[in-house]
Structure formats: C-alpha cells, structure tokens
Design a protein around this motif. Structure first.
Motif, PDB file in Angstrom:
ATOM      1  N   UNK A 297       0.818  -1.214   0.000  1.00 39.44           N
ATOM      2  CA  UNK A 297       0.000   0.000   0.000  1.00 39.44           C
ATOM      3  C   UNK A 297       0.851   1.261   0.000  1.00 39.44           C
ATOM      4  N   UNK A 298       2.139   1.134   0.357  1.00 36.47           N
ATOM      5  CA  UNK A 298       3.032   2.294   0.420  1.00 36.47           C
ATOM      6  C   UNK A 298       3.910   2.421  -0.818  1.00 36.47           C
TER       7      UNK A 298
ATOM      8  N   UNK B  58      -7.787  -6.114  -2.130  1.00 43.54           N
ATOM      9  CA  UNK B  58      -6.527  -6.789  -2.437  1.00 43.54           C
ATOM     10  C   UNK B  58      -5.332  -5.879  -2.205  1.00 43.54           C
ATOM     11  N   UNK B  59      -5.484  -4.592  -2.531  1.00 40.51           N
ATOM     12  CA  UNK B  59      -4.382  -3.643  -2.331  1.00 40.51           C
ATOM     13  C   UNK B  59      -4.213  -3.272  -0.867  1.00 40.51           C
TER      14      UNK B  59
ATOM     15  N   UNK C  63      -6.149  13.121  -2.297  1.00 40.85           N
ATOM     16  CA  UNK C  63      -5.363  11.957  -1.850  1.00 40.85           C
ATOM     17  C   UNK C  63      -5.130  10.957  -2.972  1.00 40.85           C
ATOM     18  N   UNK C  64      -3.995  10.279  -2.912  1.00 38.12           N
ATOM     19  CA  UNK C  64      -3.644   9.267  -3.901  1.00 38.12           C
ATOM     20  C   UNK C  64      -3.856   7.870  -3.329  1.00 38.12           C
ATOM     21  N   UNK C  65      -3.883   6.870  -4.224  1.00 38.21           N
ATOM     22  CA  UNK C  65      -4.031   5.491  -3.761  1.00 38.21           C
ATOM     23  C   UNK C  65      -2.650   4.920  -3.432  1.00 38.21           C
ATOM     24  N   UNK C  66      -1.983   5.614  -2.538  1.00 39.78           N
ATOM     25  CA  UNK C  66      -0.685   5.196  -2.011  1.00 39.78           C
ATOM     26  C   UNK C  66      -0.539   5.838  -0.650  1.00 39.78           C
TER      27      UNK C  66
ATOM     28  N   UNK D 130      -1.258   7.188   6.410  1.00 44.83           N
ATOM     29  CA  UNK D 130      -1.987   8.336   5.888  1.00 44.83           C
ATOM     30  C   UNK D 130      -1.774   8.446   4.368  1.00 44.83           C
ATOM     31  N   UNK D 131      -2.700   9.107   3.707  1.00 47.00           N
ATOM     32  CA  UNK D 131      -2.664   9.195   2.246  1.00 47.00           C
ATOM     33  C   UNK D 131      -1.652  10.217   1.769  1.00 47.00           C
ATOM     34  N   UNK D 132      -1.038   9.920   0.629  1.00 39.05           N
ATOM     35  CA  UNK D 132      -0.211  10.890  -0.057  1.00 39.05           C
ATOM     36  C   UNK D 132      -1.104  11.857  -0.827  1.00 39.05           C
ATOM     37  N   UNK D 133      -0.587  13.043  -1.073  1.00 38.93           N
ATOM     38  CA  UNK D 133      -1.306  14.017  -1.901  1.00 38.93           C
ATOM     39  C   UNK D 133      -0.407  14.450  -3.039  1.00 38.93           C
TER      40      UNK D 133
END
Length: 428
Positions: free
Chosen positions: A98-99, A329-330, A416-419, A425-428
C-alpha cells in the motif's frame, strides 16, 4: 543595449554529445532483455499454476471451476500461501504494498525471491491485482545489484531508470508507455541536458524489453471494439461525462483506501490479514462472477467481445465489485499493481454507459471510462491517456480523450492518492 539584449536572451540547454550516450546502449539492452524475460517467466509460471488450480483440480474433484465454494476455497488458500511467504520468507516479500507505487524502492537481493513468489501466487490465485509493481521492484533490485558489480563506475541512479523503463515497455508491449511515464518523472526532477538525451538510455531499455516480449508473447491491448469513425459532438459529450464519472468512482476507492487498509492492519499478522482478505475477495467474486477475479486483462477482452451481452445492471455490479476487489486486495497485503484491475473497472463502466444510453458508442464509453478510473487510481496522466487510447484502434478517439482528460483531471488533482505513507496516511 547589447549587454541588455544578451541578458534577456533565453539560455540554450546544451545537448549531450553522442559519444557520451553510446556507452549506455549495451547496459540498457541487457537490462531490457533480462527484465522482460523475468516478466514473461513469472506470468507464464502463474498462468500454468492458475490452470492447475482453477481447471485441473476442480475438474478432478468434480467441482465447478468457478463455483462459489471453489472461489472461497481458492482465494482463502491464496491468502494463506501469500501470508506464509510474507511471514516466513527472508525479506517478508518487501514493504507494505500500500506504500509503494510504480516508482519502486531499491530492495536488497534477499527480498527479491520472496516478492517474486508472492506475486506469482497472487496472479495465479485470483486476487484483483496486476504484476506491475512487484515485477518493477524485482527488476530494479536486480539491475542495481548486478549493474553495480559488473559496471561499478556507472552512475548508480541509471540502473533503476533502466529497469523501470524496461519493465513498463515489456508490460505494455511498446516503449512509448515507458517514455511517457519517465517524462512525467523527469518533469518533477532537476535534470541537465535535453529531454531526449535523458530519455535515450531508458528508451533503449524499454525498446529492448518490448521487442523481447513481442517476439515471445505477441501481446495486444486492442479490444476489437467497433470503430467510431468520425467523432461527433455527442461522442465528445459522452467522453467527458463517462471520464468524469470514472474519475469520481475511482476517487471513492482512493478515499476509502486508508480506512480499509487500517482495518486489515489491526489484525497485525500476515497470516490473519491475507487470509481475511482472501475471504472478503471470495465473497466479492461470488457476487460479481468469475470475470471479476484475477488482474482483469483477459477478462476485459471477454467483456468487449460482446458489448451487448450483459445488461446495464450486470455491468454496474461488475464495475463496483471489481473496484471493491481492487481496494481489498491492495489493502490486505497482496503483492501486486493496480493498473490492470483499474482498466477492467473502466471498461465495465464504459459498457454500462453504453447499455444505459445506446447513443454512447462502446469504444467511446470504454476508453473514457478507463481514462477516468486510471487518472484517479494512478495519478499518471500520460499513462492513463495511453492505455485508454490503445484499447480502441481508432485515431479519432485520441482527440476526445485529450478533451475528456481535462475535467477528469480537475476532479482528482491535489486530492489523496491510492498510495499511503508508512504511518498509513494518504499521499497528496
């Protein structure tokens, strides 16, 4: 006056001489061939295992290949198998997926076998993720390790760029995809020289990777959808609406990502997180049908083969279920990428739009849906445009997609991004 004119004249970026670029050709070719062979090897091994697990074994047991019971058994067993790899194999199959995005971290060699095994088991077992992230990470790690030993005087930063470009070129069967991704990366960095000088070595690696795969595997992304001919105003409107809807739908998954990931992280152990994820994925597979399993590339070809073969409701269910399967799954720890399942989500959404409104051409709906969903999931503008365009062999679609990408991008940029960061916490 002469001095003022000289100060106002724009500076000219000096080009790199050819003699400085030539030494990079052989290392780039080697990385391209090796990276593509590793990709093909993993995918072939996963396909063989998938055939055994989803055809040979259920046929021998007299169980339906894609029965609800077998979906639960297989996805739970896949969670257990990958959980064992993450728990026991040295390196624990790399960092929390996820990261990690397409820009892979440089992993030590001890991590790579476990990551490769976890990815192959995932591809064969049915979770909705693609091979791109783990294969890029493995190829980057191998390139840095081998390159640093064989050519110790070469700049260390060149090996990750070559491996990433080679793998992306191999994944999509063309170096153009790699050039587009790398140009976005270079735009965020301070680089010297002309763009094509900086792209020369990575593009060579991507060309070698794509040609190797083309000679061995003959990949094709064209869905053979009906050609749109000359686009009209109604096609432009449909492209804008569907792409925007895809972006909003993808952002729903992005917003939910840290919460779903946090729920699985509370289980604390891979032998709890991954089997639990497998059970949830089994339930989603039972709800959406077997087409919502796996990475989705073969499945979108089946959808596109008969665009009118399902109702709008059935397409809508597959869209939502596949997006949910990608999210789970992610989040639970399966090692895989998000591009290919996102393509399935966009394809099903586009065909749903066609089923709802007959005036929406299936080629326009599919390409615009894929564009919107990929923009939200990947936040890669060029790769989203590229993938959406290659699915439909129609030159007229490109102009529609370029226009449709603008409002879709406004919906996703700065959000926010899907990472995730290491703290969840979410990346931007």
């Amino acid at each position: 006056m002469v001095q003022d004119s000289a100060q106002q004249a724009p500076s000219v970026t000096p080009a790199t001489p050819a003699r400085a670029l030539l030494p990079a050709i052989l290392p780039a070719l080697a990385v391209g061939v090796i990276s593509s062979l590793l990709l093909v090897g993993v995918e072939v091994a996963a396909e063989e295992l998938e055939d055994v697990l989803w055809r040979t074994v259920p046929d021998a047991l007299g169980i339906g290949r894609y029965s609800v019971a077998w979906m639960f058994v297989m996805l739970f067993a896949t969670g257990v198998a990958v959980g064992l790899v993450v728990w026991k194999v040295p390196g624990h199959a790399g960092p929390d997926p996820a990261t990690v995005g397409l820009d892979a971290p440089i992993l030590p060699p001890v991590v790579l076998p476990g990551l490769l095994l976890a990815a192959a088991l995932m591809l064969a077992g049915g979770p909705s993720l693609g091979p791109e992230n783990p294969i890029i990470a493995v190829n980057v790690g191998l390139a840095v390790w081998l390159g640093g030993r064989m050519l110790p005087r070469a700049p260390g930063r060149i090996w990750p760029a070559l491996a990433e470009a080679a793998t992306i070129g191999a994944l999509f069967g063309t170096p153009v995809a790699a050039a587009l991704v790398i140009s976005e990366v270079l735009a965020r960095q301070e680089t010297r020289g002309l763009l094509w000088d900086n792209l020369f070595a990575p593009l060579t690696a991507a060309t070698a990777g794509s040609l190797t795969v083309a000679l061995i595997d003959h990949p094709s992304f064209d869905l053979n959808l009906p050609s749109i001919g000359r686009p009209g105003w109604s096609d432009l409107l449909a492209a804008i609406v569907v792409a925007s809807a895809g972006a909003l739908l993808g952002m729903c998954a992005v917003r939910a990502f840290p919460y779903v990931h946090g729920a699985f992280r509370r289980l604390r152990h891979p032998m709890l997180m991954l089997p639990a994820g497998g059970i949830v994925l089994g339930g989603l597979g039972a709800l959406g049908g077997h087409l919502t399993l796996f990475k989705g590339l073969d499945e979108i070809a089946e959808l596109a083969h008969d665009p009118d073969g399902w109702s709008a409701g059935e397409f809508a269910v597959m869209t939502v279920v596949k997006l949910g399967a990608l999210l789970v799954a992610a989040s639970c720890g399966f090692r895989g990428g998000r591009i290919f399942p996102a393509v399935f989500v966009g394809t099903a959404l586009g065909l749903c739009a066609h089923a709802l409104v007959s005036g929406v051409h299936p080629s326009v709906g599919v390409s615009a849906g894929v564009l919107g969903v990929l923009l939200a999931i990947t936040r890669q503008g060029w790769i989203s445009l590229f993938v959406a365009a290659v699915l439909v062999a129609s030159p007229g679609i490109i102009a529609l997609l370029c226009v449709a990408s603008l409002p879709a991008w406004l919906l996703v940029t700065g959000r926010p991004q899907m990472q995730l960061r290491q703290d969840g916490t979410s990346l931007r």
